[in-house]
Scaffold this active site. Structure first.
Site, PDB file in Angstrom:
ATOM      1  N   CYS A 367       8.108  59.517   9.064  1.00 50.38           N
ATOM      2  CA  CYS A 367       8.394  60.054   7.736  1.00 50.38           C
ATOM      3  C   CYS A 367       9.776  59.586   7.252  1.00 50.38           C
ATOM      4  O   CYS A 367       9.967  58.412   6.983  1.00 50.38           O
ATOM      5  CB  CYS A 367       8.260  61.574   7.743  1.00 50.38           C
ATOM      6  SG  CYS A 367       8.075  62.298   6.092  1.00 50.38           S
ATOM      7  N   HIS A 483       2.899  62.872  10.392  1.00 50.11           N
ATOM      8  CA  HIS A 483       3.376  63.903  11.314  1.00 50.11           C
ATOM      9  C   HIS A 483       2.225  64.352  12.208  1.00 50.11           C
ATOM     10  O   HIS A 483       1.064  64.359  11.795  1.00 50.11           O
ATOM     11  CB  HIS A 483       3.878  65.129  10.537  1.00 50.11           C
ATOM     12  CG  HIS A 483       5.144  64.900   9.793  1.00 50.11           C
ATOM     13  ND1 HIS A 483       6.367  64.804  10.417  1.00 50.11           N
ATOM     14  CD2 HIS A 483       5.386  64.765   8.465  1.00 50.11           C
ATOM     15  CE1 HIS A 483       7.307  64.619   9.506  1.00 50.11           C
ATOM     16  NE2 HIS A 483       6.739  64.583   8.317  1.00 50.11           N
TER      17      HIS A 483
END
Length: 539
Positions: A367, A483
């Site tokens: 991310c 994630h």
């Protein structure tokens, strides 16, 4: 958000119990999760609820929003898909004084604390009269809106407070603790952590700082994390009950190796045997987010897992820019990517990373960490702070532009590494888009082929598949927006194999989570006065 048409929260049929704490980290989240699992095992329809949460760890819901990680764990304890009604107000700090405000799963804007909590003056309807007015007063409508749906749908609702109800500077307009409990007329129990000391002062002091009606709402106390012979505590318990006229509903022991998702604190890895076969480092930024990504590594007995932070480097007296030897370094998510990238450079970690790669180590960015690996991060509208652009680490050929439209989606797909495929599932939660500069494309430029599941980004069909991430030409640097990729055992095994671990034995974090929830529910059933708790629920 139906701010103009609030349903009376008392209309629902559900019975409600709220858990508040004397301090942060007293055990509120865990107690609510344990009660949710205990009642769920009894076949009762139970749901979690937290009116207002402040955390950098969040999860993507089935209805396309985000909630705090603690409420995600509590939903799992109930056997429920994640839903934004479980945590209608989420504050994600982006600086020491500001945070992104998320209402019923959707991000609104960055807001200074003084604005949210009402420490400013504004004009009242053009009359010339000034008054104090915080956004959280308006946010209460969203809280009650979500709460009313839960009480209409479920048999029981277990509510978690935030911080302490005795923060007298924040009590006016409170929506997180007693302000909410008073609004919906629900009973409250208070939990305190004896392991930190001062437990009786915490409980009595908290009670003393509440109003008469709020004190009457307190139905009992729970003491958490007790070590030793409980007989030595009995005189204190007797005194507490006599002094406050409130029952002690239970004393919970300090449970060693209780592995449940931590919302804020970075939990160190448990002690490992001498048979660890791979070394993994996660660099800790000031605004690190979603560190629960690494629990499957932290709990793997064959992985030597460590966080590297300012504190750990000071304790080890490391030289500037020197990172411990590792097979894999991970750059985690960040709530303020440009500021955390500047922090990384201030510590000299960029130099340490380059040395790590020269010696053949692997580097993974997730991310915000993925965005840092690129050539440039541009924030033209000031999504995460002051507008501007920052040069990346220049390890992957991509550029990122931050924008206010946050991507929130659950995904499944395949990870392609080392000529092998592995099933993977996870979620995306980020502001900004990364554009890969396709100069020398090969089949592994985007190693993840994923498709949205329950939620979707704006304008995207849930059936659309798309590529994610980037692998460097030499195979040493990998970045992804996904994630939770270590939560899938096959994907975790392939990633560890890529990092240099042979004969991979991944852990099943979902199975560990489920076992630990049952373990804690068993403990509650043993140590709490469940008969009194049932009476409180029925009152």
């Amino acid at each position: 958000m139906n701010s103009n048409n609030i349903i009376d929260p008392k209309m629902g049929a559900a019975r409600v119990l709220m858990v508040q704490g004397t301090t942060s980290d007293a055990g509120k989240s865990t107690l609510v999760a344990g009660l949710c699992r205990l009642f769920s095992r009894q076949g009762r329809r139970v749901a979690p609820f937290k009116p207002q949460n402040m955390a950098l760890n969040s999860a993507v819901t089935a209805d396309g929003g985000e909630i705090g990680r603690a409420q995600a764990l509590q939903a799992v304890a109930c056997g429920l898909p994640l839903h934004t009604d479980f945590n209608p107000i989420l504050l994600k700090p982006s600086s020491d004084t500001g945070a992104q405000v998320i209402v019923q799963g959707q991000a609104l804007d960055l807001m200074e604390a003084k604005t949210f909590f009402g420490l400013y003056k504004e004009q009242d309807d053009g009359s010339g009269d000034e008054h104090q007015q915080g956004y959280r007063v308006k946010a209460m409508s969203a809280v009650l809106d979500s709460f009313s749906r839960l009480t209409d749908t479920y048999e029981l609702v277990m509510v978690e407070g935030a911080g302490s109800p005795a923060e007298i500077n924040l009590r006016e307009g409170d929506i997180a603790n007693m302000g909410f409990a008073e609004a919906v007329d629900c009973p409250v129990i208070i939990i305190a952590d004896i392991d930190k000391g001062g437990v009786f002062a915490h409980l009595v002091g908290t009670l003393a700082l509440l109003s008469d009606t709020e004190q009457a709402r307190i139905k009992g106390f729970v003491i958490n994390r007790f070590r030793g012979d409980i007989a030595l505590l009995q005189s204190g318990l007797d005194w507490l009950e006599a002094y406050t006229s409130k029952p002690v509903l239970g004393v919970l022991p300090y449970l060693h190796d209780l592995h449940l998702d931590a919302e804020d604190a970075l939990t160190p890895a448990p002690s490992k045997s001498a048979q660890t076969r791979i070394k993994v480092l996660v660099l800790v930024f000031p605004r690190i987010s979603n560190h629960t990504d690494f629990d499957p590594l932290r709990l793997n007995p064959h992985v030597e897992f460590n966080y590297v932070s300012l504190q750990t480097q000071a304790e080890s007296q490391s030289e500037f820019g020197v990172l411990p030897q590792a097979d894999l370094i991970i750059l985690p998510g960040s709530k303020n990517v440009r500021a955390d990238l500047e922090f990384l450079r201030q510590q000299g970690w960029d130099t340490g990373i380059k040395k790590h790669l020269r010696y053949g180590g692997k580097l993974l960015g997730i991310c915000g960490g993925y965005q840092m690996l690129g050539l440039l991060i541009d924030d033209p509208t000031g999504v995460e702070g002051e507008a501007g652009e920052t040069e990346g680490l220049e390890l992957l050929s991509l550029v990122t532009e931050l924008n206010p439209n946050k991507v929130l989606r659950q995904v499944t797909g395949e990870l392609s590494l080392l000529g092998e495929l592995a099933q993977v599932k996870g979620y995306e939660i980020h502001c900004g888009q990364s554009l890969i500069l396709k100069t020398q494309i090969d089949s592994q430029v985007q190693p993840l082929n994923i498709s949205p599941t329950d939620s979707k980004a704006e304008g995207e069909s849930v059936t659309d598949s798309f590529g994610d991430g980037m692998l460097s030409e030499d195979g040493q640097v990998l970045g992804t927006y996904l994630h939770g990729l270590f939560d899938s055992p096959d994907a975790c095994a392939l990633l560890l194999k890529w990092a240099g671990m042979s004969d991979v034995e991944p852990v099943d974090i979902d199975a560990i989570r489920d076992q630990q929830l049952n373990r804690f529910a068993d403990q509650l059933e043993q140590d709490l006065d469940m008969e009194k708790i049932e009476q409180i629920l029925g009152s």
